[in-house]
Enzyme design. Structure first.
Site, PDB file in Angstrom:
ATOM      1  N   HIS A   1      -7.146   0.780  -6.334  1.00  0.00           N
ATOM      2  CA  HIS A   1      -7.583   0.001  -5.067  1.00  0.00           C
ATOM      3  C   HIS A   1      -8.415  -1.379  -5.411  1.00  0.00           C
ATOM      4  O   HIS A   1      -9.531  -1.254  -5.140  1.00  0.00           O
ATOM      5  CB  HIS A   1      -8.120   0.936  -4.155  1.00  0.00           C
ATOM      6  CG  HIS A   1      -8.355   0.408  -2.665  1.00  0.00           C
ATOM      7  ND1 HIS A   1      -7.530  -0.908  -2.202  1.00  0.00           N
ATOM      8  CD2 HIS A   1      -9.067   0.795  -1.756  1.00  0.00           C
ATOM      9  CE1 HIS A   1      -7.767  -0.724  -1.051  1.00  0.00           C
ATOM     10  NE2 HIS A   1      -8.750  -0.046  -0.616  1.00  0.00           N
TER      11      HIS A   1
ATOM     12  N   ASP B   1     -17.077   8.146  -1.479  1.00  0.00           N
ATOM     13  CA  ASP B   1     -15.609   7.863  -0.687  1.00  0.00           C
ATOM     14  C   ASP B   1     -15.265   9.239  -0.285  1.00  0.00           C
ATOM     15  O   ASP B   1     -16.058  10.154  -0.532  1.00  0.00           O
ATOM     16  CB  ASP B   1     -14.588   7.389  -1.825  1.00  0.00           C
ATOM     17  CG  ASP B   1     -13.061   7.313  -1.445  1.00  0.00           C
ATOM     18  OD1 ASP B   1     -13.104   7.170   0.081  1.00  0.00           O
ATOM     19  OD2 ASP B   1     -12.106   7.038  -1.883  1.00  0.00           O
TER      20      ASP B   1
ATOM     21  N   GLN C   1     -10.264  -3.778  -3.179  1.00  0.00           N
ATOM     22  CA  GLN C   1     -11.566  -3.206  -2.517  1.00  0.00           C
ATOM     23  C   GLN C   1     -12.607  -3.551  -3.385  1.00  0.00           C
ATOM     24  O   GLN C   1     -14.044  -3.751  -2.906  1.00  0.00           O
ATOM     25  CB  GLN C   1     -11.391  -1.612  -2.189  1.00  0.00           C
ATOM     26  CG  GLN C   1     -12.731  -0.816  -1.794  1.00  0.00           C
ATOM     27  CD  GLN C   1     -13.152  -1.020  -0.272  1.00  0.00           C
ATOM     28  OE1 GLN C   1     -12.111  -1.041   0.668  1.00  0.00           O
ATOM     29  NE2 GLN C   1     -14.251  -1.449  -0.073  1.00  0.00           N
TER      30      GLN C   1
ATOM     31  N   ARG D   1       0.769  -1.251  -0.054  1.00  0.00           N
ATOM     32  CA  ARG D   1       0.047  -0.095  -0.029  1.00  0.00           C
ATOM     33  C   ARG D   1       0.797   1.299   0.024  1.00  0.00           C
ATOM     34  O   ARG D   1       1.684   1.544   1.013  1.00  0.00           O
ATOM     35  CB  ARG D   1      -0.857   0.021   1.161  1.00  0.00           C
ATOM     36  CG  ARG D   1      -1.576   1.707   1.496  1.00  0.00           C
ATOM     37  CD  ARG D   1      -2.763   1.808   2.624  1.00  0.00           C
ATOM     38  NE  ARG D   1      -3.764   0.889   1.982  1.00  0.00           N
ATOM     39  CZ  ARG D   1      -4.960   1.034   2.526  1.00  0.00           C
ATOM     40  NH1 ARG D   1      -5.103   1.992   3.407  1.00  0.00           N
ATOM     41  NH2 ARG D   1      -5.891   0.612   1.977  1.00  0.00           N
TER      42      ARG D   1
HETATM   43  N1  NVA Z   1      -9.805   7.235  -1.644  1.00  0.00           N
HETATM   44  C1  NVA Z   1      -9.468   6.877  -0.446  1.00  0.00           C
HETATM   45  C2  NVA Z   1      -9.765   5.310  -0.287  1.00  0.00           C
HETATM   46  C3  NVA Z   1      -9.391   4.684   1.174  1.00  0.00           C
HETATM   47  C4  NVA Z   1      -9.745   3.398   1.570  1.00  0.00           C
HETATM   48  C5  NVA Z   1      -7.740   7.053  -0.156  1.00  0.00           C
HETATM   49  O1  NVA Z   1      -7.215   6.891  -0.883  1.00  0.00           O
HETATM   50  O2  NVA Z   1      -7.611   7.710   0.931  1.00  0.00           O
HETATM   51  N1   CP Z   2     -11.462   0.696   2.760  1.00  0.00           N
HETATM   52  C1   CP Z   2      -9.912   0.446   2.968  1.00  0.00           C
HETATM   53  O1   CP Z   2      -8.977   0.235   2.333  1.00  0.00           O
HETATM   54  O2   CP Z   2      -9.540   0.901   4.244  1.00  0.00           O
HETATM   55  P1   CP Z   2      -8.354   0.931   5.224  1.00  0.00           P
HETATM   56  O3   CP Z   2      -7.602   2.366   4.803  1.00  0.00           O
HETATM   57  O4   CP Z   2      -8.559   0.921   6.552  1.00  0.00           O
HETATM   58  O5   CP Z   2      -7.458  -0.245   4.461  1.00  0.00           O
END
Ligand code: NVA
Ligand code: CP
Length: 339
Positions: free
Chosen positions: A133, A229, A136, A106
């Site tokens: 992502h 989101d 997800q 990540r």
């Molecule tokens: N768009 C968000 C998704 C979090 C799971 C981010 O990248 O922070």
């Molecule tokens: N939805 C998601 O990726 O959550 P986290 O940031 O908690 O992993």
């Protein structure tokens, strides 16, 4: 269907049949877990989890999923390893590939997850980058399938920052699986045209449709799923909040918007969500912007608390499904066959 040794970097790399296979496998693993049937079939394997950004769901899903499969995990957080400061991603990949059977990443750059995949020699799983992502999406689509019984033909509206990792990945997934995807956002926040073009070509083959609109009435009309989101994603500078709030204030998912959707429509969110006063950042935004935008006064941003807590909201089923789907991705890419 054999996905052993494949990387899981973006759904663009997978056929509709392969994506369906992963969702079906997730469902099977979920049923087995509920019935108390163990599936420790990877006891000789070890995986490493590299996180440059914070996480609750993704990290826990990988850790619990790996443990359920009999594997051990090593977590390397934003500051715990030599990667980036003293060692390149390429060198890190070549080290970790000699010790581990799989690598989760990540972080920020898609190029980094690609580099891990190109140089480690073991499957690499994308746990979120600035642009994709994909794990997800499997959880989201498993949830939609559990509720509606199918994915093809589902009318799926994504509201908010449609060119972030979630908007991009949901559009790809919807195109692959023949869904009717609407991006409901100001034009400045629509996905890059080149990605829309790629997805349109896929949609032409699968029967999916892709539509983008700035009109909240049109965008939510008849939707089966209303998805949103956060307005500012991890890694974006704090000073974009003002501009993003100005752009998205009219796109807050509230009960009026849910009423435009189908009678049986559900509300989804990848989480974490700003839906009330219980977060530090929510309080901060309410204090700074609440006078200009009363909608934000209670720490509610992309979704109101009433929608988040309503019967239409399936966000915690969706969050649980992160674990079952991530487990399926690890299993499918590390083992030839699972009966
Ligand atoms: N768009 C968000 C998704 C979090 C799971 C981010 O990248 O922070
Ligand atoms: N939805 C998601 O990726 O959550 P986290 O940031 O908690 O992993």
């Amino acid at each position: 269907m054999n996905l052993k040794n494949r990387n899981f970097i973006t759904l663009l790399d997978f056929t509709p049949e392969e994506i369906h296979h992963l969702i079906t496998l997730s469902s099977k693993l979920k049923s087995e877990k509920y019935e108390g049937i163990e599936h420790k079939v990877l006891t000789d394997k070890n995986v490493v989890l590299l996180f440059q950004k914070d996480s609750t769901r993704t990290r826990c899903a990988f850790e619990v999923g790996a443990q359920d499969l009999g594997m051990s995990t090593t977590y390397l957080g934003p500051n715990g390893s030599q990667m980036n400061t003293k060692e390149s991603v390429k060198d890190t990949a070549r080290v970790l590939g000699r010790m581990y059977d799989g690598i989760e990443f990540r972080g920020y750059k898609q190029a980094d997850v690609d580099s891990l995949a190109n140089h480690s020699g073991v499957p690499v799983w994308n746990g979120l980058t600035d642009i994709y992502h994909p794990t997800q999406i499997l959880a989201d689509f498993l949830t939609v399938k559990e509720i509606f019984g199918e994915l093809k033909g589902i009318k799926f509206t994504y509201v908010g920052d449609a060119r972030n990792n979630m908007g991009n990945s949901l559009m790809i997934g919807a195109a692959k699986l023949g869904m009717h995807f609407t991006g409901l956002a100001p034009k400045a926040l629509w996905p890059e045209q080149s990605l829309i073009d790629t997805c349109q070509k896929i949609a032409d083959e699968t029967g999916a449709t892709l539509n983008f609109t700035e009109d909240t009435i049109e965008g939510a009309a008849d939707a089966d799923v209303i998805y949103t989101d956060v307005w500012v994603s991890m890694g974006e500078p704090k000073d974009v909040w003002k501009e993003r709030i100005d752009q998205l204030i009219d796109y807050q998912v509230d009960e009026d918007m849910m009423k435009q959707a189908n009678k049986n429509a559900i509300f989804m969110h990848c989480l974490p969500a700003f839906h009330g006063p219980d977060t530090d950042l929510g309080k901060d935004i309410a204090k700074t912007f609440g006078d200009t935008y009363p909608k934000l006064k209670n720490g509610e941003m992309e979704v109101t608390n009433a929608v988040f807590e309503s019967d239409k909201s399936v966000v915690f089923q969706e969050a649980e499904n992160r674990m079952h789907t991530i487990k399926a991705v690890m299993l499918a890419t590390l083992k030839d066959h699972y009966e």
